[in-house]
Design a protein around this motif. Structure first.
Motif, mmCIF file in Angstrom:
data_model
loop_
_atom_site.group_PDB
_atom_site.id
_atom_site.type_symbol
_atom_site.label_atom_id
_atom_site.label_comp_id
_atom_site.label_asym_id
_atom_site.label_seq_id
_atom_site.Cartn_x
_atom_site.Cartn_y
_atom_site.Cartn_z
ATOM 1 N N ALA A 1 1.249 18.234 -8.109
ATOM 2 C CA ALA A 1 2.432 17.905 -7.310
ATOM 3 C C ALA A 1 3.284 16.849 -8.007
ATOM 4 O O ALA A 1 4.524 16.944 -8.020
ATOM 5 C CB ALA A 1 2.016 17.422 -5.925
ATOM 6 N N VAL A 2 2.653 15.845 -8.605
ATOM 7 C CA VAL A 2 3.392 14.822 -9.350
ATOM 8 C C VAL A 2 4.118 15.458 -10.527
ATOM 9 O O VAL A 2 5.265 15.109 -10.840
ATOM 10 C CB VAL A 2 2.437 13.707 -9.823
ATOM 11 N N ARG A 3 3.457 16.392 -11.179
ATOM 12 C CA ARG A 3 4.096 17.099 -12.296
ATOM 13 C C ARG A 3 5.351 17.835 -11.830
ATOM 14 O O ARG A 3 6.416 17.732 -12.443
ATOM 15 C CB ARG A 3 3.108 18.082 -12.909
ATOM 16 N N GLY A 4 5.227 18.580 -10.734
ATOM 17 C CA GLY A 4 6.372 19.317 -10.222
ATOM 18 C C GLY A 4 7.494 18.410 -9.789
ATOM 19 O O GLY A 4 8.682 18.678 -10.049
ATOM 20 N N LEU A 5 7.141 17.322 -9.118
ATOM 21 C CA LEU A 5 8.140 16.345 -8.696
ATOM 22 C C LEU A 5 8.883 15.794 -9.905
ATOM 23 O O LEU A 5 10.123 15.703 -9.906
ATOM 24 C CB LEU A 5 7.450 15.220 -7.925
ATOM 25 N N ASP B 1 0.884 -1.172 0.000
ATOM 26 C CA ASP B 1 0.000 0.000 0.000
ATOM 27 C C ASP B 1 0.918 1.216 0.000
ATOM 28 O O ASP B 1 1.566 1.519 1.009
ATOM 29 C CB ASP B 1 -0.897 0.007 1.239
ATOM 30 N N VAL B 2 0.992 1.905 -1.144
ATOM 31 C CA VAL B 2 1.984 2.971 -1.297
ATOM 32 C C VAL B 2 1.739 4.162 -0.381
ATOM 33 O O VAL B 2 2.597 5.040 -0.258
ATOM 34 C CB VAL B 2 2.063 3.461 -2.756
ATOM 35 N N ARG B 3 0.596 4.213 0.287
ATOM 36 C CA ARG B 3 0.333 5.317 1.222
ATOM 37 C C ARG B 3 1.238 5.259 2.440
ATOM 38 O O ARG B 3 1.427 6.277 3.125
ATOM 39 C CB ARG B 3 -1.128 5.264 1.695
ATOM 40 N N PHE B 4 1.806 4.088 2.685
ATOM 41 C CA PHE B 4 2.565 3.874 3.917
ATOM 42 C C PHE B 4 4.024 3.546 3.611
ATOM 43 O O PHE B 4 4.324 2.572 2.917
ATOM 44 C CB PHE B 4 1.929 2.761 4.742
ATOM 45 N N ALA C 1 0.057 3.808 -9.230
ATOM 46 C CA ALA C 1 -1.000 3.796 -8.211
ATOM 47 C C ALA C 1 -1.538 5.207 -7.983
ATOM 48 O O ALA C 1 -0.776 6.154 -7.797
ATOM 49 C CB ALA C 1 -0.459 3.231 -6.907
ATOM 50 N N GLY C 2 -2.850 5.338 -8.024
ATOM 51 C CA GLY C 2 -3.449 6.652 -7.822
ATOM 52 C C GLY C 2 -4.951 6.547 -7.699
ATOM 53 O O GLY C 2 -5.561 5.553 -8.096
ATOM 54 N N VAL D 1 0.902 11.368 -4.223
ATOM 55 C CA VAL D 1 2.139 12.136 -4.070
ATOM 56 C C VAL D 1 3.149 11.403 -3.182
ATOM 57 O O VAL D 1 4.268 11.093 -3.609
ATOM 58 C CB VAL D 1 1.863 13.540 -3.488
ATOM 59 N N ASN D 2 2.749 11.105 -1.952
ATOM 60 C CA ASN D 2 3.689 10.460 -1.028
ATOM 61 C C ASN D 2 4.119 9.087 -1.530
ATOM 62 O O ASN D 2 5.290 8.702 -1.387
ATOM 63 C CB ASN D 2 3.081 10.345 0.362
#
Length: 237
Positions: free
Chosen positions: A152-156, A53-56, A82-83, A106-107
């Motif tokens: 945010a993903v774009r900026g990253l 789970d990519v949230r963690f 994942a999104g 994002v995270n």
């Protein structure tokens, strides 16, 4: 990049774009690893699944360690797919829904990317594909939280490619328009999917970017359906 035998990690590969990409990459001879909450319906000797789970952060770290231990091979490609999106006006959105989108979109991208990058930089080869959305290029009403996460993903992505390009590592951000996935299942007002792009269309774009020549770098790729409200374009040549 020659994909034969390369290890490709895909997050959120249990359905939609991630699943389509996994299948197509296996056809290209890649070893595909799914970091997902649910096991994809794939049976192939070069396919591996590690629950994640990519949230963690701890979940991502565990999946990464399991991948390295099991495969004993460097990760050459990471596809941050994942999104999720939650519809609603910002003054009606719960902090929990907002945080869920930020944690996932994002995270999760950050947690996965920071782990694979050191080895990619060391081996002077690697490719990170971030699946954003046209919601990361323009705002849309009642999608404020989702747009914020994809901006945010774009900026990253745009900052990261400048950080790692001199190490031989590519970063590509893909901005799909409406695509026929489960993403829209809980969205009001979305009933006609026949003119949307298909997950396989986006998967072909991913593979095209990955197979580009070593000194050829596609930084941003925006894709949309040609005729989103119909009629469908003819398939005849």
């Amino acid at each position: 990049m020659e994909l034969e035998g390369k290890v490709v990690v895909i997050t959120g590969a249990s359905s939609g774009i991630g699943l389509a990409a996994a299948k197509l990459l296996l056809e290209q001879g890649a070893t595909v690893v799914s970091w997902s909450r649910t096991r994809p319906k794939i049976s192939h000797p070069d396919f591996y699944f590690f629950e994640c789970d990519v949230r963690f952060e701890h979940s991502v770290l565990t999946a990464y360690e399991q991948t390295v231990e099991r495969l004993r091979q460097n990760i050459s490609v990471l596809i941050n797919n994942a999104g999720l999106g939650i519809q609603g006006a910002i003054d009606a959105m719960s902090p929990r829904d907002w945080q869920t989108m930020m944690d996932t979109n994002v995270n999760g991208t950050f947690y996965c990317t920071r782990l694979v990058l050191p080895q990619m930089k060391k081996q002077k080869e690697g490719h990170i594909i971030n699946i954003a959305s046209i919601a990361g290029l323009m705002g849309s009403e009642n999608l404020t939280g989702y747009c914020a996460s994809k901006f945010a993903v774009r900026g990253l992505s745009e900052a990261l490619y400048k950080e790692v390009r001199n190490f031989g590592v590519k970063v590509t951000c893909i901005y799909p328009g409406s695509t026929d996935t489960s993403f829209f299942d809980n969205f009001e007002g979305i009933t006609n999917k026949e003119n949307m792009m298909q997950p396989e269309d986006i998967a072909s774009t991913i593979v095209h970017a990955l197979q580009s020549p070593p000194n050829y770098h596609q930084v941003n790729i925006e894709v949309r359906p040609l005729m989103p409200k119909g009629p469908m374009p003819s398939k005849k040549a």
